[in-house]
Scaffold this motif. Structure first.
Motif, PDB file in Angstrom:
ATOM      1  N   GLU A   1      -4.256  23.182  -3.306  1.00 22.09           N
ATOM      2  CA  GLU A   1      -4.293  22.266  -4.441  1.00 22.09           C
ATOM      3  C   GLU A   1      -3.689  22.884  -5.699  1.00 22.09           C
ATOM      4  N   ASN A   2      -3.642  24.202  -5.761  1.00 23.64           N
ATOM      5  CA  ASN A   2      -3.176  24.864  -6.985  1.00 23.64           C
ATOM      6  C   ASN A   2      -1.733  25.342  -6.928  1.00 23.64           C
ATOM      7  N   ILE A   3      -1.065  25.225  -5.791  1.00 23.30           N
ATOM      8  CA  ILE A   3       0.339  25.619  -5.751  1.00 23.30           C
ATOM      9  C   ILE A   3       1.204  24.429  -6.154  1.00 23.30           C
ATOM     10  N   HIS A   4       2.383  24.731  -6.645  1.00 24.17           N
ATOM     11  CA  HIS A   4       3.285  23.677  -7.122  1.00 24.17           C
ATOM     12  C   HIS A   4       4.323  23.343  -6.050  1.00 24.17           C
ATOM     13  N   LEU A   5       3.857  23.268  -4.844  1.00 17.94           N
ATOM     14  CA  LEU A   5       4.718  22.955  -3.711  1.00 17.94           C
ATOM     15  C   LEU A   5       3.987  21.927  -2.852  1.00 17.94           C
ATOM     16  N   GLY A   6       4.681  20.888  -2.488  1.00 11.47           N
ATOM     17  CA  GLY A   6       4.056  19.857  -1.665  1.00 11.47           C
ATOM     18  C   GLY A   6       3.775  20.349  -0.255  1.00 11.47           C
TER      19      GLY A   6
ATOM     20  N   LEU B   1       0.665  14.136  15.544  1.00  9.67           N
ATOM     21  CA  LEU B   1       1.808  14.108  16.456  1.00  9.67           C
ATOM     22  C   LEU B   1       2.476  12.738  16.482  1.00  9.67           C
ATOM     23  N   GLU B   2       1.726  11.706  16.107  1.00  9.10           N
ATOM     24  CA  GLU B   2       2.270  10.344  16.064  1.00  9.10           C
ATOM     25  C   GLU B   2       3.025  10.075  14.765  1.00  9.10           C
ATOM     26  N   GLY B   3       3.053  11.044  13.847  1.00 11.60           N
ATOM     27  CA  GLY B   3       3.771  10.880  12.588  1.00 11.60           C
ATOM     28  C   GLY B   3       2.943  10.305  11.466  1.00 11.60           C
ATOM     29  N   GLU B   4       1.634  10.201  11.646  1.00 14.55           N
ATOM     30  CA  GLU B   4       0.760   9.666  10.586  1.00 14.55           C
ATOM     31  C   GLU B   4       0.341  10.795   9.650  1.00 14.55           C
ATOM     32  N   LEU B   5       0.378  10.519   8.340  1.00  9.49           N
ATOM     33  CA  LEU B   5      -0.038  11.491   7.348  1.00  9.49           C
ATOM     34  C   LEU B   5      -1.543  11.674   7.436  1.00  9.49           C
ATOM     35  N   GLU B   6      -1.993  12.888   7.665  1.00  8.87           N
ATOM     36  CA  GLU B   6      -3.424  13.153   7.784  1.00  8.87           C
ATOM     37  C   GLU B   6      -3.996  13.703   6.477  1.00  8.87           C
ATOM     38  N   GLU B   7      -3.243  14.563   5.799  1.00  3.29           N
ATOM     39  CA  GLU B   7      -3.677  15.037   4.491  1.00  3.29           C
ATOM     40  C   GLU B   7      -2.494  15.644   3.762  1.00  3.29           C
ATOM     41  N   ALA B   8      -2.590  15.685   2.439  1.00  2.00           N
ATOM     42  CA  ALA B   8      -1.536  16.257   1.611  1.00  2.00           C
ATOM     43  C   ALA B   8      -2.148  16.729   0.303  1.00  2.00           C
ATOM     44  N   ASN B   9      -1.511  17.707  -0.321  1.00  2.00           N
ATOM     45  CA  ASN B   9      -2.003  18.151  -1.615  1.00  2.00           C
ATOM     46  C   ASN B   9      -1.402  17.284  -2.725  1.00  2.00           C
ATOM     47  N   ARG B  10      -1.872  17.491  -3.947  1.00  2.00           N
ATOM     48  CA  ARG B  10      -1.425  16.664  -5.066  1.00  2.00           C
ATOM     49  C   ARG B  10       0.075  16.833  -5.346  1.00  2.00           C
TER      50      ARG B  10
END
Length: 70
Positions: A48-53, A59-68
């Protein structure tokens, strides 16, 4: 046991010798779980604190989680 029980001791004098082993097993597993939770918390804070997505997809291509940053 399948629902999360670590161990058990039958309430019978001949089984009381297992009590120290059962207690030690439970304490050891508790320490392992606590370490895993700490590691997971540290990783989540780092992501959460890095400035990189950063993202995780199934495996099906669904987004499961992502940082801000993502």
């Amino acid at each position: 046991m399948k629902l999360g029980l670590d161990d058990y001791v039958i309430k019978s004098p001949r089984h009381y010798a297992r009590l120290p082993v059962a207690a030690r097993t439970c304490l050891d597993r508790s320490k392992v779980r606590a370490r895993a939770i700490r590691s997971e918390t540290r990783l989540a804070a780092l992501l959460e604190n890095i400035h990189l997505g950063v993202l995780r997809m199934s495996l099906e291509g669904e987004l499961e989680e992502a940082n801000r940053a993502f």
